[in-house]
Design a protein around this motif. Structure first.
Motif, PDB file in Angstrom:
ATOM      1  N   LYS A  90       0.833  -1.215   0.000  1.00 30.58           N
ATOM      2  CA  LYS A  90       0.000   0.000   0.000  1.00 30.58           C
ATOM      3  C   LYS A  90       0.863   1.257   0.000  1.00 30.58           C
ATOM      4  O   LYS A  90       0.603   2.205  -0.741  1.00 30.58           O
ATOM      5  CB  LYS A  90      -0.923  -0.017   1.222  1.00 30.58           C
ATOM      6  N   ARG A 121       3.891   1.557  -1.100  1.00 26.65           N
ATOM      7  CA  ARG A 121       4.588   1.648  -2.394  1.00 26.65           C
ATOM      8  C   ARG A 121       3.661   2.231  -3.457  1.00 26.65           C
ATOM      9  O   ARG A 121       4.074   3.056  -4.270  1.00 26.65           O
ATOM     10  CB  ARG A 121       5.072   0.260  -2.800  1.00 26.65           C
ATOM     11  N   LYS A 122       2.392   1.814  -3.447  1.00 27.88           N
ATOM     12  CA  LYS A 122       1.419   2.314  -4.424  1.00 27.88           C
ATOM     13  C   LYS A 122       1.127   3.793  -4.211  1.00 27.88           C
ATOM     14  O   LYS A 122       0.881   4.520  -5.166  1.00 27.88           O
ATOM     15  CB  LYS A 122       0.117   1.521  -4.344  1.00 27.88           C
ATOM     16  N   GLU A 123       1.142   4.237  -2.949  1.00 31.65           N
ATOM     17  CA  GLU A 123       0.818   5.623  -2.635  1.00 31.65           C
ATOM     18  C   GLU A 123       1.964   6.584  -2.921  1.00 31.65           C
ATOM     19  O   GLU A 123       1.748   7.770  -3.031  1.00 31.65           O
ATOM     20  CB  GLU A 123       0.378   5.747  -1.180  1.00 31.65           C
TER      21      GLU A 123
END
Length: 116
Positions: free
Chosen positions: A111, A113-115
């Motif tokens: 999460k 890393r995605k943000e």
């Protein structure tokens, strides 16, 4: 999938390792049952200092959890071979707590890393 925050997972895992490790020690009088207790205490310290440096503490905690998870396979095999049902359940309980904590951390890492 709704998982709990890694910090809370660390606390729960810590308590499970301490409580089940102590119960194993008092039931079997084996000093090796205190090894998960030591790791539980270390995870408890990680919980207490988690907010000071999230990334570093999270990585330390996941390494400790991985060590416990992997190192519990040998006692699990011994409990199964000895047909010790309660011992098997104790070790499985600690492994499941570690596995769930690892899943919480990995989901949190993904999460983050995605943000970013």
């Amino acid at each position: 999938m709704n998982l709990i925050h890694p910090k809370k997972a660390t606390l729960i895992n810590s308590l499970i390792l301490i409580l089940i490790g102590l119960s194993g020690y008092f039931i079997k009088s084996s000093p090796t049952a205190l090894i998960p207790v030591l790791f539980g205490i270390l995870l408890g310290v990680c919980y207490l200092v988690y907010d000071k440096n999230n990334k570093l503490i999270a990585h330390i905690a996941i390494v400790l959890i991985l060590i416990v998870l992997v190192s519990l396979f040998m006692p699990l095999n011994k409990r199964i071979a000895d047909q010790d049902i309660f011992g098997t359940l104790r070790v499985l309980g600690m492994q499941l707590a570690c596995l769930y904590s690892m899943i919480c951390f990995i989901a949190s890492f993904i999460k983050a890393r995605k943000e970013s």
